[in-house]
Design a protein around this motif. Structure first.
Motif, PDB file in Angstrom:
ATOM      1  N   CYS A   1       0.839  -1.204   0.000  1.00 12.77           N
ATOM      2  CA  CYS A   1       0.000   0.000   0.000  1.00 12.77           C
ATOM      3  C   CYS A   1       0.873   1.253   0.000  1.00 12.77           C
ATOM      4  O   CYS A   1       0.578   2.227  -0.713  1.00 12.77           O
ATOM      5  CB  CYS A   1      -0.911   0.011   1.216  1.00 12.77           C
ATOM      6  SG  CYS A   1      -2.215  -1.244   1.181  1.00 12.77           S
ATOM      7  N   GLY A   2       1.947   1.217   0.789  1.00  8.65           N
ATOM      8  CA  GLY A   2       2.831   2.379   0.849  1.00  8.65           C
ATOM      9  C   GLY A   2       3.541   2.640  -0.462  1.00  8.65           C
ATOM     10  O   GLY A   2       3.615   3.791  -0.919  1.00  8.65           O
ATOM     11  N   ARG A   3       4.037   1.584  -1.089  1.00 10.57           N
ATOM     12  CA  ARG A   3       4.763   1.747  -2.351  1.00 10.57           C
ATOM     13  C   ARG A   3       3.847   2.205  -3.475  1.00 10.57           C
ATOM     14  O   ARG A   3       4.250   2.983  -4.333  1.00 10.57           O
ATOM     15  CB  ARG A   3       5.443   0.433  -2.743  1.00 10.57           C
ATOM     16  CG  ARG A   3       6.623   0.054  -1.883  1.00 10.57           C
ATOM     17  CD  ARG A   3       7.485  -0.993  -2.552  1.00 10.57           C
ATOM     18  NE  ARG A   3       6.756  -2.205  -2.883  1.00 10.57           N
ATOM     19  CZ  ARG A   3       6.633  -3.242  -2.061  1.00 10.57           C
ATOM     20  NH1 ARG A   3       7.181  -3.188  -0.855  1.00 10.57           N
ATOM     21  NH2 ARG A   3       5.979  -4.321  -2.436  1.00 10.57           N
ATOM     22  N   ARG A   4       2.622   1.706  -3.473  1.00 14.86           N
ATOM     23  CA  ARG A   4       1.695   2.015  -4.559  1.00 14.86           C
ATOM     24  C   ARG A   4       0.808   3.221  -4.259  1.00 14.86           C
ATOM     25  O   ARG A   4       0.048   3.663  -5.121  1.00 14.86           O
ATOM     26  CB  ARG A   4       0.813   0.790  -4.846  1.00 14.86           C
ATOM     27  CG  ARG A   4       1.606  -0.403  -5.378  1.00 14.86           C
ATOM     28  CD  ARG A   4       0.792  -1.690  -5.283  1.00 14.86           C
ATOM     29  NE  ARG A   4      -0.374  -1.671  -6.158  1.00 14.86           N
ATOM     30  CZ  ARG A   4      -0.426  -2.195  -7.369  1.00 14.86           C
ATOM     31  NH1 ARG A   4       0.654  -2.785  -7.868  1.00 14.86           N
ATOM     32  NH2 ARG A   4      -1.526  -2.150  -8.079  1.00 14.86           N
ATOM     33  N   GLY A   5       0.871   3.719  -3.020  1.00 12.50           N
ATOM     34  CA  GLY A   5       0.035   4.851  -2.645  1.00 12.50           C
ATOM     35  C   GLY A   5      -1.439   4.538  -2.709  1.00 12.50           C
ATOM     36  O   GLY A   5      -2.250   5.353  -3.160  1.00 12.50           O
ATOM     37  N   THR A   6      -1.809   3.352  -2.217  1.00  8.24           N
ATOM     38  CA  THR A   6      -3.198   2.901  -2.331  1.00  8.24           C
ATOM     39  C   THR A   6      -3.667   2.275  -1.026  1.00  8.24           C
ATOM     40  O   THR A   6      -2.971   2.339  -0.004  1.00  8.24           O
ATOM     41  CB  THR A   6      -3.340   1.905  -3.502  1.00  8.24           C
ATOM     42  OG1 THR A   6      -4.716   1.658  -3.746  1.00  8.24           O
ATOM     43  CG2 THR A   6      -2.623   0.594  -3.207  1.00  8.24           C
ATOM     44  N   THR A   7      -4.834   1.660  -1.040  1.00  5.56           N
ATOM     45  CA  THR A   7      -5.423   1.078   0.159  1.00  5.56           C
ATOM     46  C   THR A   7      -5.469  -0.439   0.070  1.00  5.56           C
ATOM     47  O   THR A   7      -5.300  -1.029  -1.009  1.00  5.56           O
ATOM     48  CB  THR A   7      -6.864   1.591   0.342  1.00  5.56           C
ATOM     49  OG1 THR A   7      -7.665   1.117  -0.756  1.00  5.56           O
ATOM     50  CG2 THR A   7      -6.898   3.110   0.390  1.00  5.56           C
ATOM     51  N   ILE A   8      -5.730  -1.062   1.211  1.00  6.09           N
ATOM     52  CA  ILE A   8      -5.877  -2.516   1.242  1.00  6.09           C
ATOM     53  C   ILE A   8      -7.063  -2.950   0.383  1.00  6.09           C
ATOM     54  O   ILE A   8      -6.987  -3.934  -0.362  1.00  6.09           O
ATOM     55  CB  ILE A   8      -6.050  -2.991   2.697  1.00  6.09           C
ATOM     56  CG1 ILE A   8      -4.738  -2.794   3.455  1.00  6.09           C
ATOM     57  CG2 ILE A   8      -6.499  -4.455   2.750  1.00  6.09           C
ATOM     58  CD1 ILE A   8      -4.829  -3.068   4.954  1.00  6.09           C
ATOM     59  N   ALA A   9      -8.157  -2.197   0.455  1.00  8.58           N
ATOM     60  CA  ALA A   9      -9.339  -2.527  -0.352  1.00  8.58           C
ATOM     61  C   ALA A   9      -9.018  -2.466  -1.840  1.00  8.58           C
ATOM     62  O   ALA A   9      -9.481  -3.308  -2.621  1.00  8.58           O
ATOM     63  CB  ALA A   9     -10.489  -1.583  -0.020  1.00  8.58           C
ATOM     64  N   ALA A  10      -8.233  -1.484  -2.253  1.00 11.93           N
ATOM     65  CA  ALA A  10      -7.893  -1.343  -3.670  1.00 11.93           C
ATOM     66  C   ALA A  10      -7.043  -2.511  -4.155  1.00 11.93           C
ATOM     67  O   ALA A  10      -7.218  -2.987  -5.287  1.00 11.93           O
ATOM     68  CB  ALA A  10      -7.164  -0.027  -3.894  1.00 11.93           C
ATOM     69  N   ILE A  11      -6.139  -2.987  -3.318  1.00 13.75           N
ATOM     70  CA  ILE A  11      -5.309  -4.135  -3.699  1.00 13.75           C
ATOM     71  C   ILE A  11      -6.168  -5.398  -3.792  1.00 13.75           C
ATOM     72  O   ILE A  11      -6.036  -6.183  -4.743  1.00 13.75           O
ATOM     73  CB  ILE A  11      -4.161  -4.314  -2.692  1.00 13.75           C
ATOM     74  CG1 ILE A  11      -3.120  -3.205  -2.913  1.00 13.75           C
ATOM     75  CG2 ILE A  11      -3.518  -5.691  -2.825  1.00 13.75           C
ATOM     76  CD1 ILE A  11      -1.959  -3.234  -1.966  1.00 13.75           C
ATOM     77  N   GLN A  12      -7.055  -5.598  -2.837  1.00 13.95           N
ATOM     78  CA  GLN A  12      -7.947  -6.755  -2.900  1.00 13.95           C
ATOM     79  C   GLN A  12      -8.833  -6.678  -4.145  1.00 13.95           C
ATOM     80  O   GLN A  12      -9.060  -7.690  -4.826  1.00 13.95           O
ATOM     81  CB  GLN A  12      -8.810  -6.842  -1.637  1.00 13.95           C
ATOM     82  CG  GLN A  12      -9.743  -8.039  -1.580  1.00 13.95           C
ATOM     83  CD  GLN A  12      -9.013  -9.361  -1.391  1.00 13.95           C
ATOM     84  OE1 GLN A  12      -7.893  -9.390  -0.888  1.00 13.95           O
ATOM     85  NE2 GLN A  12      -9.640 -10.457  -1.796  1.00 13.95           N
TER      86      GLN A  12
END
Length: 453
Positions: free
Chosen positions: A179-190
């Motif tokens: 999340c930190g590297r991609r600047g996103t959230t856990i929900a977005a990765i899921q």
């Protein structure tokens, strides 16, 4: 990968591992039987381990019958179950394609408490016999929690979906770092991983259907009184509790504990529906099915966050955490005790709530860790083999703990000493050390002492 739609499955109560799993296994066996070249004579089924010890209280025997009748957990009408089973007991046969195959539940369905199958404590053996009584087809299945079923030859204990996640993660630390590297959230990765399986429109529609089913289950539970099935004759409380809360609001005599009382009532409503064999969402199991819905309704009703995207964030984040717990430890009460059911559900709900309220990934991980940490060591000791005492109230406490965990985490900056990965591993080790009598066999704990007292 483990999909959100595997962790959250619409089915019937009272147990995901003891009811939904056996129904799925029986349906799978029914499909294998259709490949036989000659007409079989008889079907014989034996249940082993935890399924044998508490099978009747968890309706495992009924689930096998329904699966052999071609019913599916996500499609069956709970109100039709009694007539379907009565018809099978009368006819003592099931239809397999063009064949009518003998199956008498009274004689051909055995709860074998003497043999433990090697793969898991929730073992099932299905056999097809010919006219001479010789087995022409044998299958062994294991219900490993949350409605997941594997066969004897399966090489993996994870979900059966053979898809490589586009954004794989094998730990909570790795997930937060992603999340930190991609600047996103856990929900977005899921969500990105879910899109390897189905379209965004299908995902959104599926998540909305799950949320709708969860909230509908609460409403049914709040509207239904009476007594739960089984010899304990437990009185349903959610309807009366809800009526008192509503009366208090109208009389302007609201208690300082009202919010906690409402959340507890929501969870109790779901688990009373589950205990009655009603339609619930496995989240991640039926025994813990009330926690995620209760916290979701808290998010919508108390926090006022009703947007569909917020609900989807809640469910996707919860699924990411639940998938980690299932892969690295277990969500099965028969394998690790109730810490794997109520503890996992509370961890998932805490993470989902924090994410839906705008927490950082670090805070979300902390919320999940707090909720799981304070369920470590919880045994699974259902009184009378029924998913009623202490299961129903445990869901109420799990939901309240989940909200408290999210609140504590969001008051911090996400920096903490104990990681979620450490707690998941601790839960796994604790489950291994736990004696079998405390793991859904009704041979220890309250299941024994309530009767003695």
């Amino acid at each position: 990968m483990i999909s959100v739609f595997e962790l959250f499955k619409i089915g019937i109560g009272p147990s995901s591992s003891h009811t939904v799993g056996p129904m799925v296994a029986a349906g799978r066996f029914l499909g294998d039987m259709r490949e036989l070249r000659s007409a079989p004579a008889r079907i014989v089924v034996s249940l082993h381990g935890s399924l044998a010890f508490t099978g009747r209280g968890h309706a495992s025997d009924l689930a096998i019958c329904l699966g052999l009748l071609g019913e599916r957990p996500d499609r069956i009408d709970p109100d039709a179950v009694p007539s379907l089973v009565a018809g099978l007991e009368r006819d003592r046969a099931v239809r397999v394609g063009e064949w009518e195959v003998a199956f008498d539940p009274a004689a051909d369905l055995v709860l074998d408490v003497t043999e433990m199958l090697p793969g898991h404590t929730n073992g099932m053996r299905f056999r097809v016999l010919d006219e001479a009584g010789e087995a022409v087809l044998t299958r062994v299945y294991y219900s490993i929690g949350g409605g997941f079923v594997i066969g004897e030859a399966d090489e993996t204990r994870d979900a059966p979906i053979d898809v490589v996640a586009p954004v794989p993660f094998d730990s909570a630390d790795e997930l937060v770092a992603l999340c930190g590297r991609r600047g996103t959230t856990i929900a977005a990765i899921q969500l990105e991983n879910e899109e390897a399986l189905r379209s965004r429109a299908e995902i959104d529609a599926g998540l909305d259907r799950i949320a709708e089913a969860m909230l509908a289950c609460i409403e049914r539970g709040l509207a239904t009184g009476g007594t739960l099935p089984g010899r304990l004759k437990v009185r349903r409380r959610a309807k009366d509790l809800h009526a008192r809360l509503e009366a208090g609001m109208r009389a302007n005599t609201r208690s300082p504990s009202e919010v906690m009382d409402r959340v507890s009532t929501f969870a109790i409503a779901v688990n009373e529906e589950n205990a009655a064999g009603g339609r619930v969402v496995t989240a991640p199991t039926n025994g813990a099915a009330g926690i995620v819905p209760a916290v979701l309704r808290y998010l919508r009703e108390i926090c006022g966050e009703t947007a569909p995207e917020t609900t989807r964030t809640f469910l996707l984040t919860a699924a990411a955490i639940g998938g980690l717990i299932k892969r690295k430890a277990s969500i099965s009460g028969a394998e690790v005790g109730c810490q794997g059911e109520v503890g996992s559900a509370a961890s998932m709900a805490a993470a989902g709530l924090a994410a839906a309220l705008g927490a950082t990934p670090e805070q979300v991980e902390n919320a999940a860790e707090i909720a799981m940490e304070h369920h470590l060591g919880m045994t699974c000791d259902p009184v009378g083999g029924l998913v009623q005492i202490p299961c129903i109230e445990r869901n109420a406490f799990g939901a309240v703990k989940a909200i408290a965990a999210a609140s504590l985490a969001m008051h911090g900056d996400g920096v903490h000493h104990v990681s979620l990965d450490c707690v998941i591993e601790t839960m796994r080790q604790t489950g291994l050390d736990m004696q079998s009598k405390y793991k859904e066999t009704s041979q220890g704990g309250l299941a024994v002492n309530v009767a003695e007292c």
